[in-house]
Design a protein around this motif. Structure first.
Motif, mmCIF file in Angstrom:
data_model
loop_
_atom_site.group_PDB
_atom_site.id
_atom_site.type_symbol
_atom_site.label_atom_id
_atom_site.label_comp_id
_atom_site.label_asym_id
_atom_site.label_seq_id
_atom_site.Cartn_x
_atom_site.Cartn_y
_atom_site.Cartn_z
ATOM 1 N N VAL A 84 0.863 -1.180 0.000
ATOM 2 C CA VAL A 84 0.000 0.000 0.000
ATOM 3 C C VAL A 84 0.902 1.233 0.000
ATOM 4 O O VAL A 84 1.787 1.369 0.852
ATOM 5 N N VAL A 85 0.686 2.127 -0.953
ATOM 6 C CA VAL A 85 1.406 3.395 -1.010
ATOM 7 C C VAL A 85 0.436 4.490 -0.616
ATOM 8 O O VAL A 85 -0.668 4.579 -1.163
ATOM 9 N N VAL A 86 0.839 5.331 0.340
ATOM 10 C CA VAL A 86 -0.035 6.387 0.864
ATOM 11 C C VAL A 86 0.419 7.734 0.319
ATOM 12 O O VAL A 86 1.461 8.255 0.710
ATOM 13 N N GLY A 87 -0.345 8.287 -0.625
ATOM 14 C CA GLY A 87 -0.014 9.581 -1.213
ATOM 15 C C GLY A 87 0.435 9.448 -2.648
ATOM 16 O O GLY A 87 1.373 8.699 -2.947
ATOM 17 N N ALA A 88 -0.206 10.195 -3.554
ATOM 18 C CA ALA A 88 0.027 10.004 -4.987
ATOM 19 C C ALA A 88 0.714 11.192 -5.641
ATOM 20 O O ALA A 88 0.318 11.664 -6.694
ATOM 21 N N GLY A 89 1.786 11.697 -5.010
ATOM 22 C CA GLY A 89 2.672 12.633 -5.677
ATOM 23 C C GLY A 89 3.713 11.859 -6.470
ATOM 24 O O GLY A 89 3.569 10.654 -6.716
ATOM 25 N N VAL A 90 4.797 12.532 -6.864
ATOM 26 C CA VAL A 90 5.844 11.853 -7.627
ATOM 27 C C VAL A 90 6.418 10.682 -6.846
ATOM 28 O O VAL A 90 6.651 9.600 -7.402
ATOM 29 N N GLY A 91 6.645 10.852 -5.534
ATOM 30 C CA GLY A 91 7.205 9.764 -4.736
ATOM 31 C C GLY A 91 6.283 8.566 -4.659
ATOM 32 O O GLY A 91 6.712 7.417 -4.818
ATOM 33 N N GLY A 92 5.005 8.815 -4.424
ATOM 34 C CA GLY A 92 4.053 7.724 -4.339
ATOM 35 C C GLY A 92 3.865 7.017 -5.659
ATOM 36 O O GLY A 92 3.783 5.778 -5.714
ATOM 37 N N MET A 93 3.814 7.785 -6.744
ATOM 38 C CA MET A 93 3.641 7.148 -8.051
ATOM 39 C C MET A 93 4.895 6.401 -8.476
ATOM 40 O O MET A 93 4.808 5.326 -9.087
ATOM 41 N N ALA A 94 6.078 6.938 -8.126
ATOM 42 C CA ALA A 94 7.313 6.204 -8.405
ATOM 43 C C ALA A 94 7.353 4.896 -7.626
ATOM 44 O O ALA A 94 7.744 3.841 -8.153
ATOM 45 N N ALA A 95 6.938 4.948 -6.356
ATOM 46 C CA ALA A 95 6.891 3.730 -5.545
ATOM 47 C C ALA A 95 5.934 2.712 -6.143
ATOM 48 O O ALA A 95 6.251 1.515 -6.244
ATOM 49 N N ALA A 96 4.751 3.161 -6.544
ATOM 50 C CA ALA A 96 3.756 2.251 -7.089
ATOM 51 C C ALA A 96 4.205 1.650 -8.412
ATOM 52 O O ALA A 96 4.050 0.436 -8.653
ATOM 53 N N LEU A 97 4.782 2.464 -9.283
ATOM 54 C CA LEU A 97 5.251 1.963 -10.577
ATOM 55 C C LEU A 97 6.397 0.974 -10.402
ATOM 56 O O LEU A 97 6.474 -0.042 -11.093
ATOM 57 N N GLY A 203 5.030 20.655 -13.589
ATOM 58 C CA GLY A 203 4.691 19.513 -12.749
ATOM 59 C C GLY A 203 3.360 18.896 -13.073
ATOM 60 O O GLY A 203 3.178 17.677 -12.944
ATOM 61 N N ALA A 204 2.410 19.727 -13.506
ATOM 62 C CA ALA A 204 1.083 19.191 -13.823
ATOM 63 C C ALA A 204 1.153 18.186 -14.962
ATOM 64 O O ALA A 204 0.531 17.115 -14.912
ATOM 65 N N GLY A 205 1.912 18.518 -15.996
ATOM 66 C CA GLY A 205 2.042 17.599 -17.119
ATOM 67 C C GLY A 205 2.822 16.358 -16.744
ATOM 68 O O GLY A 205 2.475 15.235 -17.159
ATOM 69 N N PHE A 206 3.862 16.538 -15.942
ATOM 70 C CA PHE A 206 4.707 15.411 -15.546
ATOM 71 C C PHE A 206 3.924 14.406 -14.699
ATOM 72 O O PHE A 206 3.941 13.201 -14.957
ATOM 73 N N THR A 207 3.218 14.909 -13.693
ATOM 74 C CA THR A 207 2.475 14.001 -12.812
ATOM 75 C C THR A 207 1.280 13.362 -13.522
ATOM 76 O O THR A 207 0.912 12.224 -13.215
ATOM 77 N N LYS A 208 0.689 14.082 -14.467
ATOM 78 C CA LYS A 208 -0.427 13.499 -15.221
ATOM 79 C C LYS A 208 0.046 12.271 -15.995
ATOM 80 O O LYS A 208 -0.638 11.234 -16.033
ATOM 81 N N ARG A 209 1.226 12.374 -16.591
ATOM 82 C CA ARG A 209 1.756 11.224 -17.355
ATOM 83 C C ARG A 209 2.074 10.056 -16.431
ATOM 84 O O ARG A 209 1.828 8.892 -16.784
ATOM 85 N N LEU A 210 2.623 10.336 -15.258
ATOM 86 C CA LEU A 210 2.913 9.250 -14.319
ATOM 87 C C LEU A 210 1.630 8.597 -13.821
ATOM 88 O O LEU A 210 1.580 7.372 -13.639
ATOM 89 N N ALA A 211 0.598 9.406 -13.591
ATOM 90 C CA ALA A 211 -0.682 8.834 -13.152
ATOM 91 C C ALA A 211 -1.274 7.931 -14.223
ATOM 92 O O ALA A 211 -1.820 6.854 -13.921
ATOM 93 N N GLU A 212 -1.162 8.354 -15.473
ATOM 94 C CA GLU A 212 -1.649 7.519 -16.573
ATOM 95 C C GLU A 212 -0.859 6.210 -16.622
ATOM 96 O O GLU A 212 -1.438 5.139 -16.865
ATOM 97 N N ALA A 213 0.449 6.291 -16.386
ATOM 98 C CA ALA A 213 1.268 5.082 -16.378
ATOM 99 C C ALA A 213 0.861 4.152 -15.243
ATOM 100 O O ALA A 213 0.802 2.929 -15.416
ATOM 101 N N CYS A 214 0.581 4.716 -14.064
ATOM 102 C CA CYS A 214 0.156 3.892 -12.934
ATOM 103 C C CYS A 214 -1.090 3.088 -13.299
ATOM 104 O O CYS A 214 -1.150 1.859 -13.086
#
Length: 548
Positions: A84-97, A203-214
């Motif tokens: 379980v990853v708590v928090g979906a910023g760059v760190g959380g999405m990197a952890a999840a990916l 950052g908005a564009g960067f995190t949007k792409r990571l969220a799509e990847a997740c």
């Protein structure tokens, strides 16, 4: 620079209110917090009393998180996952990916309705020896950058953690690109080394792409789902987390929990308790609702901390205005004449190119004003600003929208901006002490005429006299992006308990993890280090968890 997006005062007030606890009740422990939880309030657990240094919250005989009974939460649903990853910023999405890449069944919890966190407002991240630097013939070694950074932090930062982060940082850039992240180049930020890898689309564009990847790669992303309490086994290890989703309490049983909830920038009680600042004197930038969830849950589990009170100060800003507005950049980032409530100069205003320095200097004043005359304002608006704001407003760019923004705010009754035909009138409008201020201006103008700042050493290009009406003054709040002191972790990003041992199954990254800094952010050397640190920590935690 890691995070810059000013929010209005209403948002700050909502964030403070969302903490739901007075400073006194915050320290009364888990039982009271648990009662609040049962009523749907924010807080879970409690924070230990601070020590005399207002750093790590530990004192002998402290009858708080380590000794009080934990709240009892009754889940309405149970799910079994690997991580379980708590928090979906760059760190959380990197952890999840990274976790799903390792074959782990992964759930990513985000209490807000959208992913990205404060990383959505970031401009770039730090790295050494990336392919961007290699292609630009930028050649830094970990050893040379580490030495500069550790000297800056007076060796209060954890050198082992920092070295591990630096060594892996170039690879992290390439890995993020493989997951959909897009960078636009590598730059300096003010006086920093050329280590700042800027984001394409910010950052908005960067995190949007990571969220799509997740989502496309199998991460179960759950928004509007707030982690409330860790599941702690009899041996003290963490075996899951209980989260609130609407009216339901869901228990996620897991091999490990990775905390990346963004620190406690919006928790007024924690700011007042652990930092040198009063929350009411500050203005916070970034996403709202960073209320210390991850840190508080870990403290309840017996976690230790590293320089918990460290904040990423960012100089001056007008409360309630966007940080990227030309008015705000003019007010808070131009190295003109800065004075305190007594009308006295207190620093070399040229430190605005290093916003950590500016924030530290401002922190010692009760009130701060930036005073600019008509001649300097013409230069700023027609020729080019003396200092910009990252990639939002470049240094040297004319602020052609300033006057329109100023007039609009003035008509709306903004209480932090002033314009007068005489210096005496300016004093009356701002509340500064007249005689000291007039004496300060007279002396400052003499320094400008001499072309040398014998008082504080400001460079000659910034020595612009205050002579021509109209005169402008801006009352500046002490602004900050985030908190960067956090939980003590090792090089696997495992959270360490107060006895010096890893807490089984518990990891932290980003603003929830301490160790990277001493008393302030090292933007003047390693710009973007917090963003790089959060991505590195998330990946590292997931890799270690997968290896067990």
């Amino acid at each position: 620079m890691d995070t810059e997006n000013a929010r209005g005062e209403d948002a700050s007030k909502r964030s403070a209110e969302s903490a739901g606890l007075s400073r006194r009740s915050f320290l009364q422990g888990s039982i009271a917090a648990g009662a609040a939880l049962a009523m749907g309030a924010f807080a879970s657990g409690c924070a230990p009393t601070e020590n005399a240094a207002k750093g790590d919250p530990k004192t002998e005989g402290d009858d708080t998180a380590a000794t009080q009974e934990r709240a009892v939460l009754t889940p309405t649903e149970t799910r079994d996952v690997d991580v379980v990853v708590v928090g979906a910023g760059v760190g959380g999405m990197a952890a999840a990916l990274q976790a799903v890449e390792q074959g782990l069944n992964t759930v990513l919890l985000e209490k807000e309705s959208v992913t990205g966190g404060t990383s959505s407002y970031a401009e770039g991240m730090f790295a050494i020896d990336s392919h961007w630097q290699q292609e630009a013939d930028v050649d830094y070694t970990t050893a040379e950058v580490l030495q500069k950074v550790m000297e800056y932090h007076h060796w209060m930062a954890d050198a082992e953690l920092t070295k591990a982060f630096f060594d892996a940082s170039g690879d992290t850039i390439a890995w993020l690109e493989s997951k959909g992240g897009v960078f636009s180049g590598v730059e300096t930020l003010g006086p920093s080394l050329r280590t700042w890898h800027t984001y394409e689309g910010m950052g908005a564009g960067f995190t949007k792409r990571l969220a799509e990847a997740c989502r496309s790669q199998g991460v179960d992303v759950l928004v509007k789902t707030a982690a409330k309490q860790l599941v702690i086994a009899d041996d003290g290890s963490v075996s899951g987390v209980i989260a609130e989703a609407g009216s339901d309490l869901v228990q996620f049983n897991a091999r490990g929990v990775i905390l990346t909830s963004g620190g406690y920038a919006d928790n007024a009680d924690m700011i007042n308790e652990y930092t040198m600042h009063d929350y009411d004197d500050l203005t916070v930038m970034g996403t709202p609702e960073r209320t210390g969830d991850g840190i508080q849950m870990a403290l309840e589990a017996g976690a230790d901390t590293h320089v918990l009170g460290t904040m990423m100060m960012c100089g001056g800003a007008i409360k309630g205005m966007s940080a990227s507005s030309q008015l705000n950049v003019c007010a808070g980032r131009q190295p003109m004449l800065w004075v305190n409530e007594h009308g006295e100069r207190f620093a070399n205003e040229g430190i605005v190119t290093n916003f950590s320095f500016t924030g530290n200097a401002m922190g010692l004043q009760r009130e701060v004003f930036n005073v600019i005359d008509a001649a300097a304002m013409r230069h700023i608006t027609e020729v080019g600003c003396y200092n910009g704001r990252g990639v939002y407003i470049r240094t040297g760019e004319p602020m052609t929208e300033f006057h329109g923004e100023f007039e609009k705010e003035q008509a709306a009754g903004n209480p932090y901006i002033f314009k007068a035909d005489t210096l005496e009138e300016l004093c009356d409008l701002t509340g500064m002490e007249r005689e000291p201020f007039l004496a300060t201006v007279e002396h400052y103008n003499e320094l400008c005429a001499e072309g040398a700042d014998a008082d504080y050493g400001k460079k000659a290009d910034y020595l612009q006299p205050v002579k021509e009406a109209p005169f402008y003054a801006f009352k500046l709040a002490k602004a900050y992006y985030c908190t960067v002191g956090g939980l003590k972790v090792n090089t696997n990003n495992q959270v360490i308990n107060t006895e010096g041992s890893p807490i089984g199954g518990l990891y932290a990254a980003g603003c929830d993890a301490g160790g990277l800094y001493g008393s302030s952010y090292d933007v003047g050397i390693a710009a973007g280090s917090q963003q790089g640190w959060t991505a590195h920590g998330g990946r590292t935690a997931a890799k270690h968890l997968a290896s067990l």
